[in-house]
Design a protein around this motif. Structure first.
Motif, PDB file in Angstrom:
ATOM      1  N   VAL A 111       0.848  -1.201   0.000  1.00 12.71           N
ATOM      2  CA  VAL A 111       0.000   0.000   0.000  1.00 12.71           C
ATOM      3  C   VAL A 111       0.882   1.249   0.000  1.00 12.71           C
ATOM      4  CG1 VAL A 111      -1.637   1.367   1.390  1.00 12.71           C
ATOM      5  CG2 VAL A 111      -1.978  -1.110   1.111  1.00 12.71           C
ATOM      6  N   TYR A 112       1.892   1.258   0.855  1.00 10.56           N
ATOM      7  CA  TYR A 112       2.798   2.409   0.922  1.00 10.56           C
ATOM      8  C   TYR A 112       3.603   2.560  -0.367  1.00 10.56           C
ATOM      9  CZ  TYR A 112       1.623   2.976   5.830  1.00 10.56           C
ATOM     10  OH  TYR A 112       0.945   3.189   7.009  1.00 10.56           O
ATOM     11  N   LYS A 113       4.109   1.447  -0.869  1.00  7.17           N
ATOM     12  CA  LYS A 113       4.905   1.494  -2.105  1.00  7.17           C
ATOM     13  C   LYS A 113       4.082   2.050  -3.262  1.00  7.17           C
ATOM     14  CE  LYS A 113       7.659  -1.310  -5.221  1.00  7.17           C
ATOM     15  NZ  LYS A 113       8.181  -2.621  -5.551  1.00  7.17           N
ATOM     16  N   GLU A 114       2.837   1.607  -3.380  1.00  3.10           N
ATOM     17  CA  GLU A 114       1.964   2.101  -4.447  1.00  3.10           C
ATOM     18  C   GLU A 114       1.677   3.596  -4.292  1.00  3.10           C
ATOM     19  OE1 GLU A 114      -1.325  -0.613  -4.158  1.00  3.10           O
ATOM     20  OE2 GLU A 114      -0.312  -2.111  -5.414  1.00  3.10           O
ATOM     21  N   PHE A 115       1.600   4.071  -3.067  1.00  2.66           N
ATOM     22  CA  PHE A 115       1.392   5.499  -2.820  1.00  2.66           C
ATOM     23  C   PHE A 115       2.557   6.311  -3.382  1.00  2.66           C
ATOM     24  CE2 PHE A 115       1.983   9.230  -0.019  1.00  2.66           C
ATOM     25  CZ  PHE A 115       0.827   9.909  -0.338  1.00  2.66           C
ATOM     26  N   TYR A 116       3.780   5.868  -3.093  1.00  3.20           N
ATOM     27  CA  TYR A 116       4.949   6.571  -3.634  1.00  3.20           C
ATOM     28  C   TYR A 116       4.935   6.542  -5.155  1.00  3.20           C
ATOM     29  CZ  TYR A 116       7.182   6.846   0.944  1.00  3.20           C
ATOM     30  OH  TYR A 116       7.477   7.150   2.238  1.00  3.20           O
ATOM     31  N   GLN A 117       4.706   5.378  -5.717  1.00  2.00           N
ATOM     32  CA  GLN A 117       4.723   5.233  -7.171  1.00  2.00           C
ATOM     33  C   GLN A 117       3.649   6.084  -7.832  1.00  2.00           C
ATOM     34  OE1 GLN A 117       4.480   0.949  -7.533  1.00  2.00           O
ATOM     35  NE2 GLN A 117       6.715   0.751  -7.658  1.00  2.00           N
ATOM     36  N   LYS A 118       2.480   6.144  -7.241  1.00  2.05           N
ATOM     37  CA  LYS A 118       1.377   6.951  -7.781  1.00  2.05           C
ATOM     38  C   LYS A 118       1.793   8.414  -7.922  1.00  2.05           C
ATOM     39  CE  LYS A 118      -3.276   8.515  -6.609  1.00  2.05           C
ATOM     40  NZ  LYS A 118      -4.356   8.429  -5.631  1.00  2.05           N
ATOM     41  N   LEU A 127      12.386   1.369   3.689  1.00  2.00           N
ATOM     42  CA  LEU A 127      11.124   0.729   3.335  1.00  2.00           C
ATOM     43  C   LEU A 127      10.075   1.827   3.146  1.00  2.00           C
ATOM     44  CD1 LEU A 127      11.197  -2.264   5.835  1.00  2.00           C
ATOM     45  CD2 LEU A 127      11.470  -2.362   3.355  1.00  2.00           C
ATOM     46  N   PRO A 128       9.027   1.572   2.384  1.00  2.00           N
ATOM     47  CA  PRO A 128       8.062   2.632   2.076  1.00  2.00           C
ATOM     48  C   PRO A 128       7.205   3.093   3.254  1.00  2.00           C
ATOM     49  CG  PRO A 128       7.373   0.552   1.114  1.00  2.00           C
ATOM     50  CD  PRO A 128       8.752   0.335   1.666  1.00  2.00           C
ATOM     51  N   ASP A 129       7.250   2.383   4.376  1.00  4.25           N
ATOM     52  CA  ASP A 129       6.477   2.803   5.543  1.00  4.25           C
ATOM     53  C   ASP A 129       7.321   3.616   6.531  1.00  4.25           C
ATOM     54  OD1 ASP A 129       8.047   0.582   6.266  1.00  4.25           O
ATOM     55  OD2 ASP A 129       6.569  -0.136   7.715  1.00  4.25           O
ATOM     56  N   GLU A 145      -4.501  14.655  -1.975  1.00  7.06           N
ATOM     57  CA  GLU A 145      -3.609  13.556  -2.347  1.00  7.06           C
ATOM     58  C   GLU A 145      -2.933  12.935  -1.123  1.00  7.06           C
ATOM     59  OE1 GLU A 145      -1.326  16.065  -5.052  1.00  7.06           O
ATOM     60  OE2 GLU A 145      -1.807  14.603  -6.631  1.00  7.06           O
ATOM     61  N   ALA A 146      -2.581  13.767  -0.140  1.00 12.39           N
ATOM     62  CA  ALA A 146      -1.851  13.297   1.036  1.00 12.39           C
ATOM     63  C   ALA A 146      -2.756  12.661   2.089  1.00 12.39           C
ATOM     64  CB  ALA A 146      -1.070  14.446   1.657  1.00 12.39           C
ATOM     65  N   LEU A 147      -3.959  13.178   2.222  1.00 14.77           N
ATOM     66  CA  LEU A 147      -4.829  12.741   3.314  1.00 14.77           C
ATOM     67  C   LEU A 147      -5.145  11.251   3.303  1.00 14.77           C
ATOM     68  CD1 LEU A 147      -6.277  13.538   5.858  1.00 14.77           C
ATOM     69  CD2 LEU A 147      -8.240  14.240   4.466  1.00 14.77           C
ATOM     70  N   PRO A 148      -5.415  10.624   2.157  1.00 16.81           N
ATOM     71  CA  PRO A 148      -5.728   9.184   2.220  1.00 16.81           C
ATOM     72  C   PRO A 148      -4.616   8.333   2.848  1.00 16.81           C
ATOM     73  CG  PRO A 148      -6.394  10.084   0.102  1.00 16.81           C
ATOM     74  CD  PRO A 148      -5.612  11.165   0.806  1.00 16.81           C
ATOM     75  N   ILE A 149      -3.375   8.595   2.521  1.00 19.45           N
ATOM     76  CA  ILE A 149      -2.298   7.781   3.093  1.00 19.45           C
ATOM     77  C   ILE A 149      -2.041   8.166   4.545  1.00 19.45           C
ATOM     78  CG2 ILE A 149      -0.259   9.147   2.412  1.00 19.45           C
ATOM     79  CD1 ILE A 149      -0.562   5.316   2.179  1.00 19.45           C
TER      80      ILE A 149
END
Length: 190
Positions: A111-118, A127-129, A145-149
């Motif tokens: 989930v975190y990795k996909e957030f960065y990639q998006k 690590l992405p977290d 954009e930031a609030l969901p993560i």
């Protein structure tokens, strides 16, 4: 992510939005490992905080900077390593707080990795977290954009905050501020 502080000051509504993002960037900085470059930039961070209007956010982050500067560089680095690198109880990796097994942790990391990639980023050294990197990225994005993560991370950030309070660590004030920003953004979008 490079943990640079780029102040955006002003009084109109769009500038206040950026101020909250500046707050996240300062939080990312204060939670980052205190390298030589980090120490050099600490005066810039203190100067930025000093320009903010009086508020609990300014008081909290200013107190953290005061605490850090009251110690020697070596003493603070030792404390940071003890609290975040050598403790399984208080570390900077969010999935360690809510995943109960390796499969859940892997799913959360994705989930975190996909957030960065998006948003066109890739975390290379961490690590992405990793909290500072996540906050720094969120500080560059619009609230929508930031609030969901950040909302996704809120429970883990609250656990880390409580553990820092329980062990009487100054960084708990930084987590207080992060959670306050998230709550304000959540309230603004309802």
């Amino acid at each position: 992510m490079n943990n640079t502080v780029a102040p955006t000051l002003g009084t109109d509504a769009s500038q206040r939005l950026h101020r909250a993002q500046d707050v996240l960037q300062v939080c990312a900085y204060l939670l980052s490992y205190p390298s030589e470059a980090w120490w050099v930039a600490l005066d810039e961070v203190a100067a930025l905080i000093a320009t903010w209007a009086e508020s609990p956010v300014k008081d909290s982050l200013g107190s953290v900077v005061e605490y850090i500067t009251s110690q020697t560089q070596r003493d603070y680095e030792d404390e940071y390593v003890r609290v975040f690198d050598f403790s399984g109880n208080t570390n900077m990796y969010l999935t360690s707080y809510d995943a109960t097994n390796a499969e859940e942790q892997a799913a959360e990391l994705l989930v975190y990795k996909e957030f960065y990639q998006k948003h066109g980023y890739e975390v290379v050294r961490e690590l992405p977290d990793y909290v500072p990197a996540l906050l720094e990225l969120c500080s560059t994005l619009a609230v929508a954009e930031a609030l969901p993560i950040l909302t996704h991370s809120k429970a883990s950030l609250a656990v880390l905050r409580q553990r820092l309070i329980d062990s009487q660590q100054v960084q708990a004030f930084v987590l207080d501020v992060i959670l306050l920003v998230i709550e304000r953004w959540e309230g603004a979008t309802r």
